[in-house]
Design an enzyme around this catalytic site. Structure first.
Site, mmCIF file in Angstrom:
data_model
loop_
_atom_site.group_PDB
_atom_site.id
_atom_site.type_symbol
_atom_site.label_atom_id
_atom_site.label_comp_id
_atom_site.label_asym_id
_atom_site.label_seq_id
_atom_site.Cartn_x
_atom_site.Cartn_y
_atom_site.Cartn_z
ATOM 1 N N GLU A 7 65.252 -83.528 -18.682
ATOM 2 C CA GLU A 7 63.897 -83.828 -19.132
ATOM 3 C C GLU A 7 63.161 -84.760 -18.134
ATOM 4 O O GLU A 7 62.091 -84.673 -17.761
ATOM 5 C CB GLU A 7 63.993 -84.249 -20.378
ATOM 6 C CG GLU A 7 64.409 -83.343 -21.466
ATOM 7 C CD GLU A 7 63.815 -83.208 -22.959
ATOM 8 O OE1 GLU A 7 63.231 -84.311 -23.031
ATOM 9 O OE2 GLU A 7 63.972 -82.336 -23.459
ATOM 10 N N VAL A 8 64.192 -85.824 -17.816
ATOM 11 C CA VAL A 8 63.472 -86.688 -16.825
ATOM 12 C C VAL A 8 63.129 -86.221 -15.471
ATOM 13 O O VAL A 8 61.846 -86.309 -14.891
ATOM 14 C CB VAL A 8 64.358 -87.846 -16.642
ATOM 15 C CG1 VAL A 8 63.629 -88.986 -15.845
ATOM 16 C CG2 VAL A 8 64.602 -88.604 -17.776
ATOM 17 N N ASP A 15 20.202 -99.766 -37.610
ATOM 18 C CA ASP A 15 19.805 -99.521 -38.638
ATOM 19 C C ASP A 15 20.397 -100.701 -39.694
ATOM 20 O O ASP A 15 21.250 -101.206 -39.034
ATOM 21 C CB ASP A 15 20.541 -98.271 -39.239
ATOM 22 C CG ASP A 15 19.813 -96.837 -38.895
ATOM 23 O OD1 ASP A 15 18.822 -97.109 -38.187
ATOM 24 O OD2 ASP A 15 20.469 -95.800 -39.188
ATOM 25 N N LYS A 57 15.556 -99.151 -42.435
ATOM 26 C CA LYS A 57 14.669 -99.078 -43.664
ATOM 27 C C LYS A 57 15.619 -99.420 -44.853
ATOM 28 O O LYS A 57 16.700 -98.958 -44.792
ATOM 29 C CB LYS A 57 13.978 -97.593 -43.796
ATOM 30 C CG LYS A 57 12.977 -97.203 -42.568
ATOM 31 C CD LYS A 57 12.491 -95.842 -42.946
ATOM 32 C CE LYS A 57 13.287 -94.797 -42.230
ATOM 33 N NZ LYS A 57 13.377 -94.952 -40.691
ATOM 34 N N GLY A 105 23.745 -95.395 -38.442
ATOM 35 C CA GLY A 105 25.188 -95.718 -39.181
ATOM 36 C C GLY A 105 25.425 -94.115 -39.367
ATOM 37 O O GLY A 105 24.670 -93.063 -39.282
ATOM 38 N N ALA A 129 29.468 -90.254 -43.053
ATOM 39 C CA ALA A 129 29.984 -91.064 -44.156
ATOM 40 C C ALA A 129 30.926 -90.198 -45.175
ATOM 41 O O ALA A 129 31.753 -90.650 -45.518
ATOM 42 C CB ALA A 129 28.731 -91.489 -45.155
ATOM 43 N N MET A 169 23.074 -90.532 -50.273
ATOM 44 C CA MET A 169 21.946 -91.012 -50.946
ATOM 45 C C MET A 169 21.605 -90.702 -52.326
ATOM 46 O O MET A 169 20.601 -90.574 -52.877
ATOM 47 C CB MET A 169 20.572 -90.419 -50.120
ATOM 48 C CG MET A 169 20.549 -91.078 -48.577
ATOM 49 S SD MET A 169 19.277 -90.712 -47.615
ATOM 50 C CE MET A 169 19.813 -88.933 -47.068
#
Ligand SMILES: C[S@@+](CC[C@H](N)C(=O)[O-])C[C@H]1O[C@@H](n2cnc3c(N)ncnc32)[C@H](O)[C@@H]1O
Length: 469
Positions: A22-23, A249, A271, A302, A333, A383
């Site tokens: 492998e090496v 935001d 807002k 966000g 979110a 929301m």
């Protein structure tokens, strides 16, 4: 300095690898990329090495090593499992003045192979002179995160530009100034962001001026993720650290803003529900204004800018004003909160689809409530807190089972995360009793039933809730 660092041109050069485990296979893959003419000696070889031999990519001698194998070799790598054999071969190499590396045996090696960060053609080699391979690996991991993925592609493009610049500017000092302007300016930023036409335009402007042109402004829309600052992408972090001014935001946390340059201006334009704030037109005008003054603007939003974030509208305004822009997505979110709450949004046995819904006052008519009420799928309402009662009434009126599992996740992915689960019919009264706050989202679907077993994130008030329960 214990070692002299060099990059060796091995194209078509004879290189011998002794061993084919492998090496050895890992070293062979690198040597092959460097274009070496490879011979491998080993009584037994991994299938990959045999395959490479059949494909003519190397010469495989399936037998024990013989001293005559060294004849004509430029470089030898020894990677057998027998230390005495390795050392004997190394001594033979030394006598024949052939550079030799014995894997994991620095004392027997004439050269060592560094840890590598590969953004071909850009290569960063790291060595601790064999004192601590783990430290070298750690350094590599740290640098990997800092070097843009498109660095190699940038280097190739700059290589092409070099030919043009050399033709037009005979003085080396002029050329250096132009390349500094290209590298420090919009051309490089746009290339790294993946906007090649924008980069070419910026480069043309820079070359037309023939000197460090006034920096061209631009806007990057960056998704900040839902709250945990570590959910920002690497690309988002880079944009933040490059920014002269950041319009963010309300939901973007102070910890995240701390990742920006100290001297970058941070402007809150968010807002608040019911409290107003800057209008969308004001925000657009501010971004355009700053970009026109040559500022690198980050609009930090966000979650993901394109998910209920008005990112599209902001880009339309920028496009109309002719301001170059790019977008760095963020974790929205729904996916962030679901992951931290232990609610897989889809599941082979429970949900074949997921819908992200915004529950605005004016949205009722536009929504297909019947589809949202169907079983075997998940609906995530953004929301939704102020409209919780109405959402539940609509879902039930359109056939949703009142016992359908539902969850509210508030301040998801942060230390203040709270998760409430209940049958759909009970969720509004439960939310009112728990006095849950914003930002919150509602998840409805059979997958919510898994939450009990899969919840893993438990800090702050969530812990408190669990203790009280
Ligand atoms: C204006 S939308 C912006 C969505 C954002 N662009 C995204 O992709 O997540 C804001 C709503 O996202 C949801 N939200 C954002 N961050 C949240 C969080 N950490 N926990 C729960 N809900 C969140 C809430 O429903 C919030 O009212």
């Amino acid at each position: 300095m214990e070692y002299f660092p060099i990059f060796l041109d091995l194209k078509e050069q004879p290189v011998l690898v002794v061993g084919a485990g492998e090496v050895a296979a890992r070293k062979l893959a690198l040597l092959e990329r460097a274009g070496a003419r490879l011979t491998v000696v080993a009584p037994r070889a991994l299938p990959d090495v045999q395959e490479a031999s059949r494909a003519g990519r190397l010469r495989l001698l399936e037998r024990e090593f013989e001293p005559a194998d060294l004849s004509g070799q430029r470089l030898v790598i020894v990677a057998t499992a027998q230390r005495s054999l390795n050392r004997w071969i190394a001594r033979l190499c030394e006598s024949a003045h052939i550079a030799v590396n014995v894997v994991d045996d620095r004392a027997a090696s004439r050269f060592i192979v560094p840890a590598l960060i590969d953004r071909d053609p850009v290569l960063v080699a790291i060595s601790t002179a064999g004192t601590s391979p783990v430290l070298a690996r750690r350094l590599r991991e740290q640098l990997e995160r800092q070097l843009p993925a498109r660095l190699g592609s940038l280097a190739r493009w700059l290589g092409q530009l070099r030919v043009r610049v050399q033709r037009s500017w005979p003085r080396a000092s002029d050329r250096r100034r132009i390349f500094e302007a290209l590298l420090d300016g919009a051309a490089t930023r746009r290339w790294l962001a993946g906007d090649e036409p924008g980069a070419r335009r910026a480069a043309r402007e820079c070359l037309a001026e023939g000197r460090s042109a006034a920096p061209a402004g631009e806007v990057t829309l960056v998704g900040a993720g839902p709250g945990d600052p570590e959910l920002l992408t690497l690309k988002g972090l880079r944009a933040l650290q490059d920014a002269d001014v950041i319009f963010h935001d309300r939901l973007v946390t102070a910890q995240l803003l701390d990742l920006a340059r100290r001297d970058a201006r941070r402007v809150l334009v968010g807002k608040s529900p019911g409290r107003g704030g800057s209008s969308q037109e004001d925000i657009n005008a501010l971004m355009i204004d700053e970009a026109r003054r040559g500022q690198r603007v980050v609009r930090l939003k966000g979650g993901d800018p394109f998910v209920f974030g008005r990112g599209g509208e902001e880009l339309e305004a920028l496009a109309a004003a002719g301001i170059p822009f790019s977008v760095v997505p963020g974790i929205t979110a729904a996916t962030g909160c679901a992951a931290y709450a232990g609610v897989p949004l889809t599941h082979r046995a429970l949900a074949h689809a997921v819908t992200f819904v915004t529950a605005h006052d004016d949205g009722d008519q536009a929504l297909d409530w019947k589809a949202l009420a169907r079983p075997s799928q998940t609906a995530v309402f953004y929301m939704g807190l102020a409209r919780l009662e109405r959402i539940v009434t609509q879902l039930r009126a359109h056939g949703a089972d009142p016992a359908r599992p539902a969850a509210i996740v508030s301040e998801g992915t942060t230390e203040r995360q709270q998760v409430l689960t209940a049958p759909l019919a009970d969720i509004p009264s439960l939310a009112a009793r728990a006095a849950i706050g914003s930002p919150s989202l509602l998840i409805v679907g059979e997958v919510v039933a898994l939450q009990q077993a899969l919840a893993w994130f438990s800090v702050g008030p969530q812990e408190e809730l669990a203790r009280r329960a």
